[in-house]
Design an enzyme around this catalytic site. Sequence first.
Site, PDB file in Angstrom:
ATOM      1  CB  CYS A  94      81.344  39.691  53.912  1.00  0.00           C
ATOM      2  SG  CYS A  94      80.104  38.745  55.211  1.00  0.00           S
ATOM      3  CB  THR A  95      85.169  36.728  54.962  1.00  0.00           C
ATOM      4  OG1 THR A  95      85.920  38.095  54.939  1.00  0.00           O
ATOM      5  CG2 THR A  95      86.072  35.893  56.321  1.00  0.00           C
ATOM      6  N   GLY A  96      82.207  35.795  56.379  1.00  0.00           N
ATOM      7  CA  GLY A  96      81.825  34.684  56.919  1.00  0.00           C
ATOM      8  C   GLY A  96      80.172  35.306  56.758  1.00  0.00           C
TER       9      GLY A  96
ATOM     10  CB  THR B  63      77.882  36.104  60.244  1.00  0.00           C
ATOM     11  OG1 THR B  63      79.571  36.481  60.656  1.00  0.00           O
ATOM     12  CG2 THR B  63      77.694  34.620  60.074  1.00  0.00           C
TER      13      THR B  63
ATOM     14  NE  ARG C  47      82.942  42.229  56.541  1.00  0.00           N
ATOM     15  CZ  ARG C  47      84.494  41.807  56.050  1.00  0.00           C
ATOM     16  NH1 ARG C  47      85.036  42.821  55.474  1.00  0.00           N
ATOM     17  NH2 ARG C  47      85.058  40.651  55.769  1.00  0.00           N
TER      18      ARG C  47
ATOM     19  CG  ASP D 193      84.945  41.433  59.794  1.00  0.00           C
ATOM     20  OD1 ASP D 193      83.147  41.640  60.059  1.00  0.00           O
ATOM     21  OD2 ASP D 193      85.346  40.136  59.666  1.00  0.00           O
TER      22      ASP D 193
END
Length: 156
Positions: A17-19, A21, A23, A126
């Site tokens: 995912c992106t961060g 923290t 998903r 998100d």
Amino acid sequence: MAKARAAKRKKKILFVCTGNTCRSPMAENLFRYILGKKRKLSLYDVSSAGLAAEAGAPMTENALLALSERGAAPRRKHAAQQLTVQAAAQADGIVCMTASHKAALAALGDKVKTVGEITGGPDVPDPFGGDLAVYNKTAEYLLYACEDIYAWAQTL
């Protein structure tokens, strides 16, 4: 027979995912939970990473709560990690939360799929900054998706 099974390499499944923290660590832990229920956990190496992760950041509190409510709380403390070229190259299958995550990894080819491609559903929105209800909705979708991800992972 037992020797042949022991020699077989674990399939490496990487959630992105992106961060890293919300998903992807939720998906990682829910997939481990499903594998454990199927008694297949020993056949897989499951991890997660982010495309723009702040290394070492913890999983969000609501992500932890949503996992705990489903019996899938992490066994060890999560620390966000940035996706590396090496981790991506070593993975047998990479499961991205959105089409934009997959687009960023297009050079890796067919081993990269989105949750939506695997399930026939939408991208995973998100939940960052949302309340527990938003995280629970995300966790429910990911838990449902893990059955299809498992079927896909068996084809790798």
